[in-house]
Scaffold this motif. Structure first.
Motif, short mmCIF file in Angstrom:
data_model
loop_
_atom_site.label_atom_id
_atom_site.label_comp_id
_atom_site.label_asym_id
_atom_site.label_seq_id
_atom_site.Cartn_x
_atom_site.Cartn_y
_atom_site.Cartn_z
N ALA A 1 1.29 4.80 10.91
CA ALA A 1 1.96 5.01 9.62
C ALA A 1 1.85 6.49 9.25
N VAL A 2 2.94 7.02 8.73
CA VAL A 2 2.98 8.37 8.20
C VAL A 2 3.71 8.28 6.86
N HIS A 3 3.01 8.67 5.79
CA HIS A 3 3.54 8.58 4.42
C HIS A 3 4.06 7.17 4.14
N ASP A 4 5.37 6.99 3.97
CA ASP A 4 5.87 5.66 3.60
C ASP A 4 6.52 4.90 4.75
N LEU A 5 6.34 5.37 5.97
CA LEU A 5 6.88 4.69 7.15
C LEU A 5 5.74 4.10 7.97
N PHE A 6 5.91 2.86 8.44
CA PHE A 6 4.91 2.30 9.33
C PHE A 6 5.55 1.41 10.37
N ASP A 7 4.81 1.24 11.48
CA ASP A 7 5.29 0.41 12.57
C ASP A 7 4.09 -0.28 13.22
N VAL A 8 4.27 -1.55 13.53
CA VAL A 8 3.29 -2.31 14.31
C VAL A 8 4.00 -2.70 15.60
N SER B 1 0.57 3.31 -10.32
CA SER B 1 -0.78 3.28 -10.86
C SER B 1 -1.47 4.63 -10.63
N PRO B 2 -2.11 5.19 -11.67
CA PRO B 2 -2.78 6.48 -11.51
C PRO B 2 -3.99 6.41 -10.58
N HIS B 3 -4.53 5.20 -10.34
CA HIS B 3 -5.70 5.04 -9.49
C HIS B 3 -5.34 4.56 -8.09
N ALA B 4 -4.06 4.43 -7.80
CA ALA B 4 -3.63 3.93 -6.50
C ALA B 4 -3.89 4.97 -5.42
N ALA B 5 -4.20 4.50 -4.24
CA ALA B 5 -4.41 5.39 -3.11
C ALA B 5 -3.08 5.99 -2.67
N THR B 6 -3.11 7.24 -2.25
CA THR B 6 -1.97 7.90 -1.64
C THR B 6 -2.30 8.04 -0.16
N LEU B 7 -1.55 7.36 0.68
CA LEU B 7 -1.82 7.38 2.11
C LEU B 7 -0.93 8.41 2.80
N PHE B 8 -1.56 9.27 3.60
CA PHE B 8 -0.82 10.25 4.38
C PHE B 8 -0.63 9.78 5.82
N ARG B 9 -1.66 9.10 6.34
CA ARG B 9 -1.63 8.68 7.73
C ARG B 9 -2.50 7.44 7.88
N VAL B 10 -2.04 6.50 8.70
CA VAL B 10 -2.80 5.30 9.03
C VAL B 10 -2.61 5.04 10.52
N LEU C 1 0.82 -1.21 0.00
CA LEU C 1 0.00 0.00 0.00
C LEU C 1 0.85 1.26 0.00
N LEU C 2 1.88 1.26 0.84
CA LEU C 2 2.68 2.47 1.02
C LEU C 2 3.78 2.65 -0.02
N TRP C 3 4.34 1.56 -0.55
CA TRP C 3 5.53 1.68 -1.38
C TRP C 3 5.35 1.27 -2.83
#
Length: 170
Positions: A123-130, A97-106, A90-92
């Motif tokens: 998650a913030v932009h392209d970084l995430f942690d569980v 794809s022109p229809h792909a979601a752009t995630l700012f925050r999760v 999702l993030l990277w």
């Protein structure tokens, strides 16, 4: 002083951007610093219950015409390996794809297969942690996953289907 009708409109506009934020009125910028500093917003020890009280599964936020919020809840634990792979995609990987979601925050609370502990997703932009929250699921409590996405071109069905695939065992 700002006229009350203007303040009411401003509060409504802020609620459209973030319906869970706390608004602290001030006069000439005077505010008790304890109300705005050291909130431990990103602490894994912060009360899960406190966060869940603010999370109600609504898609209540409209940021601008192209930024929105989407909340997904699935009442099963995830396979952590599959979940982390899916978040990476999702993030990277969907950027081309022109229809792909752009995630700012999760942000989310996850039930993880084989674990009695609630997990936090940040998650913030392209970084995430569980990470483990330090709080276990209570006996009889539904082990589930609640995730809120903020971004562009969000598709609730695709996000829900992707999350459900993280619960499949091969």
């Amino acid at each position: 002083m700002v006229p009350e009708p203007y303040l009411r409109d401003l509060r409504e506009s802020i609620a459209l951007i973030n319906s869970t934020c706390v608004i602290t009125p001030t006069v000439r910028c005077e505010v008790d610093l304890d109300t705005v500093l050291d909130l431990k917003c990103y602490s894994s020890t912060r009360s899960i219950d406190e966060w869940e009280e603010r999370f109600d599964g609504r898609d209540a936020c409209k940021h601008t015409s192209d930024v929105s919020t989407c909340s997904v809840t699935v009442e099963q634990p995830v396979n952590l390996f599959k979940f982390e792979r899916w978040m990476g995609q999702l993030l990277w990987e969907n950027k081309s794809s022109p229809h792909a979601a752009t995630l700012f925050r999760v942000k989310g609370i996850l039930g993880v297969e084989g674990s009695k502990t609630k997990h936090l997703l940040q998650a913030v932009h392209d970084l995430f942690d569980v990470s483990e929250s330090g709080s276990d699921w209570l006996e009889g409590e539904k082990i589930e996953c609640k995730i809120t996405f903020i971004g562009r071109s969000l598709n609730r069905l695709e996000l829900e289907e992707g999350l459900k695939k993280c619960m499949e065992w091969e």
